[in-house]
Design a protein around this motif. Sequence first.
Motif, PDB file in Angstrom:
ATOM      1  N   HIS A 206      -4.613 -20.793  36.632  1.00 21.51           N
ATOM      2  CA  HIS A 206      -4.507 -19.476  36.013  1.00 21.51           C
ATOM      3  C   HIS A 206      -3.024 -19.116  35.979  1.00 21.51           C
ATOM      4  CE1 HIS A 206      -8.828 -18.816  36.385  1.00 21.51           C
ATOM      5  NE2 HIS A 206      -8.750 -19.215  37.643  1.00 21.51           N
ATOM      6  N   TRP A 207      -2.622 -18.445  34.930  1.00 20.54           N
ATOM      7  CA  TRP A 207      -1.230 -18.033  34.821  1.00 20.54           C
ATOM      8  C   TRP A 207      -1.153 -16.514  34.923  1.00 20.54           C
ATOM      9  CZ3 TRP A 207       2.576 -21.590  34.943  1.00 20.54           C
ATOM     10  CH2 TRP A 207       2.197 -22.917  34.719  1.00 20.54           C
ATOM     11  N   ASN A 208      -0.344 -16.054  35.884  1.00 24.40           N
ATOM     12  CA  ASN A 208      -0.145 -14.624  36.095  1.00 24.40           C
ATOM     13  C   ASN A 208      -1.454 -13.906  36.415  1.00 24.40           C
ATOM     14  OD1 ASN A 208       2.862 -14.342  35.325  1.00 24.40           O
ATOM     15  ND2 ASN A 208       1.952 -15.499  33.640  1.00 24.40           N
ATOM     16  N   ALA A 209      -2.282 -14.551  37.241  1.00 22.86           N
ATOM     17  CA  ALA A 209      -3.529 -13.945  37.702  1.00 22.86           C
ATOM     18  C   ALA A 209      -3.263 -13.146  38.967  1.00 22.86           C
ATOM     19  CB  ALA A 209      -4.565 -15.035  37.984  1.00 22.86           C
ATOM     20  N   THR A 210      -3.979 -12.046  39.134  1.00 26.51           N
ATOM     21  CA  THR A 210      -3.859 -11.242  40.348  1.00 26.51           C
ATOM     22  C   THR A 210      -4.811 -11.782  41.405  1.00 26.51           C
ATOM     23  OG1 THR A 210      -3.261  -9.277  39.081  1.00 26.51           O
ATOM     24  CG2 THR A 210      -4.079  -8.925  41.319  1.00 26.51           C
ATOM     25  N   ILE A 211      -4.275 -12.057  42.598  1.00 25.17           N
ATOM     26  CA  ILE A 211      -5.041 -12.658  43.686  1.00 25.17           C
ATOM     27  C   ILE A 211      -5.254 -11.597  44.772  1.00 25.17           C
ATOM     28  CG2 ILE A 211      -5.164 -14.585  45.312  1.00 25.17           C
ATOM     29  CD1 ILE A 211      -4.963 -15.350  42.311  1.00 25.17           C
ATOM     30  N   ALA A 212      -6.498 -11.517  45.281  1.00 24.69           N
ATOM     31  CA  ALA A 212      -6.826 -10.563  46.338  1.00 24.69           C
ATOM     32  C   ALA A 212      -7.576 -11.278  47.454  1.00 24.69           C
ATOM     33  CB  ALA A 212      -7.667  -9.415  45.783  1.00 24.69           C
ATOM     34  N   ASP A 213      -7.548 -10.672  48.658  1.00 23.18           N
ATOM     35  CA  ASP A 213      -8.291 -11.260  49.774  1.00 23.18           C
ATOM     36  C   ASP A 213      -9.738 -10.767  49.764  1.00 23.18           C
ATOM     37  OD1 ASP A 213      -8.306  -8.693  50.836  1.00 23.18           O
ATOM     38  OD2 ASP A 213      -6.767  -9.116  52.341  1.00 23.18           O
ATOM     39  N   ALA A 214     -10.490 -11.151  50.791  1.00 18.22           N
ATOM     40  CA  ALA A 214     -11.919 -10.831  50.826  1.00 18.22           C
ATOM     41  C   ALA A 214     -12.184  -9.338  50.855  1.00 18.22           C
ATOM     42  CB  ALA A 214     -12.556 -11.505  52.040  1.00 18.22           C
TER      43      ALA A 214
END
Length: 304
Positions: A206-214
């Motif tokens: 993925h390009w420039n995807a926002t990543i979050a934790d659980a």
Amino acid sequence: MRIEHLRERSDLGVISTTTLKSLGVADPWRRCASGGPWQRMYPGVVLLHNGPPTPDQHLTAALLRAGPGAVVTGSWACRRHGLPARSPEIHLLVPGAARGSGSLILERASPMPPSSDVGGFPVVSTARAVVDACRFLRSVDEATALVAAAVQRRLCTPDELRVEARTNRYGTKLAREVLRDLGRAESVAERDARRLSRKIRLTTPHWNATIADASGLVIARPDAWYDDVGLAWEIDSRAFHYGPRDYERTLARNSRYAAAGILVVQTLPTRLRDSPEAVARELKAAHRAAAARPRPAVHVVEVR
């Protein structure tokens, strides 16, 4: 008439020969001869000294030559908006027929685009300026860098650029190709990163995807995200990421990566450009290392 009075009637020392004659200067061009006290800027336009003109004097002379209603576009407008653009030509849009001279480009526009006062000069929007500047570029990298700077500094949006590039003005092909190939306005380094990732056949990231934790806490928005193994790739360009306070934000971002158990590869654009094989080895090694440990409990919450 004394020179002080002539300067008072001029704009930054720039004045038309018509005005000079009306003030009693019978032969303005004689004073523009070699070794004279003045200099000819354009037909009918004089600078009241013989030293190097400033950028503002250049632009003032060009607008005087172009006539009423002219507005600044292209590279000079880009620079007025704070963007990097190196073309020496002054590109003006005019409401009627006009002829350029030397490095002055006069282009008839109908309808005339909106403009605003930027530092005392009538300047078109950033999007129009960028697209018009790209019309006179020959390098894809130069065009990509200019588009990237405009968007990443939030001076215009990709959609605004696309609207300008879809017009029928001659020479917008390069701008349209840059916007189409990138899919979004990005840096040259990010474009090269996409090419390298495809070349080494890693899982398409993925390009420039926002990543979050659980828990839903946002961790970061990496340039590339290999979701299958939980690997982030950051192209840390000094030009776009290391402005005021950006270094502090980068450290905080890396701390969030570490706390979430995410492996991250950081690459400078210069290494991506000059040593792509070494970068490819590092990226593949990091991907293997990420695959060898349990994947962290993180997920993509937004993809652009």
